[in-house]
Design a protein around this motif. Structure first.
Motif, PDB file in Angstrom:
ATOM      1  N   PHE A 100       0.847  -1.194   0.000  1.00  0.00           N
ATOM      2  CA  PHE A 100       0.000   0.000   0.000  1.00  0.00           C
ATOM      3  C   PHE A 100       0.880   1.242   0.000  1.00  0.00           C
ATOM      4  N   PHE A 101       0.680   2.096  -0.991  1.00  0.00           N
ATOM      5  CA  PHE A 101       1.393   3.365  -1.096  1.00  0.00           C
ATOM      6  C   PHE A 101       0.391   4.476  -0.802  1.00  0.00           C
ATOM      7  N   LYS A 102       0.691   5.297   0.197  1.00  0.00           N
ATOM      8  CA  LYS A 102      -0.193   6.422   0.512  1.00  0.00           C
ATOM      9  C   LYS A 102       0.099   7.599  -0.413  1.00  0.00           C
ATOM     10  N   ASP A 103      -0.917   8.410  -0.622  1.00  0.00           N
ATOM     11  CA  ASP A 103      -0.773   9.660  -1.366  1.00  0.00           C
ATOM     12  C   ASP A 103       0.416  10.423  -0.778  1.00  0.00           C
ATOM     13  N   GLY A 104       1.358  10.826  -1.617  1.00  0.00           N
ATOM     14  CA  GLY A 104       2.538  11.554  -1.172  1.00  0.00           C
ATOM     15  C   GLY A 104       3.770  10.680  -1.005  1.00  0.00           C
ATOM     16  N   ALA A 105       3.608   9.363  -1.126  1.00  0.00           N
ATOM     17  CA  ALA A 105       4.746   8.445  -0.968  1.00  0.00           C
ATOM     18  C   ALA A 105       5.704   8.554  -2.153  1.00  0.00           C
ATOM     19  N   HIS A 106       6.935   8.151  -1.924  1.00  0.00           N
ATOM     20  CA  HIS A 106       7.955   8.038  -2.967  1.00  0.00           C
ATOM     21  C   HIS A 106       8.646   6.701  -2.770  1.00  0.00           C
ATOM     22  N   ALA A 107       8.873   5.981  -3.859  1.00  0.00           N
ATOM     23  CA  ALA A 107       9.587   4.710  -3.783  1.00  0.00           C
ATOM     24  C   ALA A 107      10.518   4.590  -4.976  1.00  0.00           C
ATOM     25  N   ARG A 108      11.660   3.936  -4.738  1.00  0.00           N
ATOM     26  CA  ARG A 108      12.552   3.561  -5.837  1.00  0.00           C
ATOM     27  C   ARG A 108      12.244   2.114  -6.170  1.00  0.00           C
ATOM     28  N   TRP A 109      11.855   1.894  -7.416  1.00  0.00           N
ATOM     29  CA  TRP A 109      11.507   0.566  -7.900  1.00  0.00           C
ATOM     30  C   TRP A 109      12.695  -0.035  -8.632  1.00  0.00           C
ATOM     31  N   HIS A 110      12.936  -1.314  -8.380  1.00  0.00           N
ATOM     32  CA  HIS A 110      13.868  -2.095  -9.193  1.00  0.00           C
ATOM     33  C   HIS A 110      13.082  -3.311  -9.672  1.00  0.00           C
ATOM     34  N   VAL A 111      12.693  -3.273 -10.946  1.00  0.00           N
ATOM     35  CA  VAL A 111      11.975  -4.401 -11.533  1.00  0.00           C
ATOM     36  C   VAL A 111      13.021  -5.415 -11.972  1.00  0.00           C
ATOM     37  N   GLU A 112      12.872  -6.618 -11.465  1.00  0.00           N
ATOM     38  CA  GLU A 112      13.815  -7.694 -11.772  1.00  0.00           C
ATOM     39  C   GLU A 112      13.238  -8.548 -12.900  1.00  0.00           C
ATOM     40  N   GLY A 113      13.650  -8.279 -14.117  1.00  0.00           N
ATOM     41  CA  GLY A 113      13.135  -9.022 -15.264  1.00  0.00           C
ATOM     42  C   GLY A 113      11.853  -8.411 -15.783  1.00  0.00           C
ATOM     43  N   ARG A 114      10.731  -8.743 -15.155  1.00  0.00           N
ATOM     44  CA  ARG A 114       9.424  -8.231 -15.557  1.00  0.00           C
ATOM     45  C   ARG A 114       8.496  -8.373 -14.361  1.00  0.00           C
ATOM     46  N   VAL A 115       7.579  -7.431 -14.204  1.00  0.00           N
ATOM     47  CA  VAL A 115       6.590  -7.522 -13.133  1.00  0.00           C
ATOM     48  C   VAL A 115       5.213  -7.217 -13.717  1.00  0.00           C
ATOM     49  N   ARG A 116       4.224  -7.888 -13.163  1.00  0.00           N
ATOM     50  CA  ARG A 116       2.819  -7.634 -13.525  1.00  0.00           C
ATOM     51  C   ARG A 116       2.075  -7.470 -12.209  1.00  0.00           C
ATOM     52  N   LYS A 117       1.275  -6.397 -12.117  1.00  0.00           N
ATOM     53  CA  LYS A 117       0.556  -6.122 -10.871  1.00  0.00           C
ATOM     54  C   LYS A 117      -0.886  -5.763 -11.155  1.00  0.00           C
TER      55      LYS A 117
END
Length: 151
Positions: free
Chosen positions: A93-110
């Motif tokens: 769960f990401f709240k409004d105003g959050a920041h995240a650094r994503w590292h997709v390993e290969g491929r992701v589906r959400k």
């Protein structure tokens, strides 16, 4: 989008390009695609399927987002959270105003449920209104009023 009270869909949908903001990309050439599966009548909430190829990027949230990883894996981190791996079945769960650094390993589906947040006072006023309506209107009158409003 349909105005039916119950809608159904399937995750086997045609995805369309949804490029990541170029200034957010840290490493690689991540390619993102998506499809909106449903949207609320007021336009403030939607459900979508999203996938992305390998890469690292920042993501800045201007809405609440609940994510269910369907396939693949990612590593998320930010200034207060160490790198953490998430795989199929994990919910984030990401709240409004959050920041995240994503590292997709290969491929992701959400699968993602997104909701635009409202000012706190508006949410409070709505809860008070609904509580008063529940107290003042008998259940059968509430149901009739609800049905008339959806016609």
């Amino acid at each position: 989008m349909s105005r039916a009270l119950i809608e159904t869909t399937n995750l086997a949908v045609n995805l369309t390009p949804r490029p990541i903001e170029p200034s957010w990309i840290i490493e690689g050439n991540p390619v993102a695609q998506w499809c909106v599966l449903s949207q609320s009548a007021d336009g403030l909430a939607s459900t979508m399927v999203w996938e992305c190829s390998e890469g690292r990027f920042n993501w800045y949230y201007d809405f609440d987002e609940t994510v269910l990883i369907l396939e693949g894996s990612i590593v998320l981190e930010n200034d207060t959270m160490p790198p953490t791996r998430y795989v199929a079945g994990d919910v984030i769960f990401f709240k409004d105003g959050a920041h995240a650094r994503w590292h997709v390993e290969g491929r992701v589906r959400k699968l993602a449920f997104c909701r635009k947040t409202q000012p706190v006072w508006l949410g409070f006023a709505l809860r008070v209104f609904l509580k008063l309506r529940k107290i003042l209107l008998p259940a059968d009158e509430r149901q009739a009023a609800s049905l008339m409003g959806s016609s």
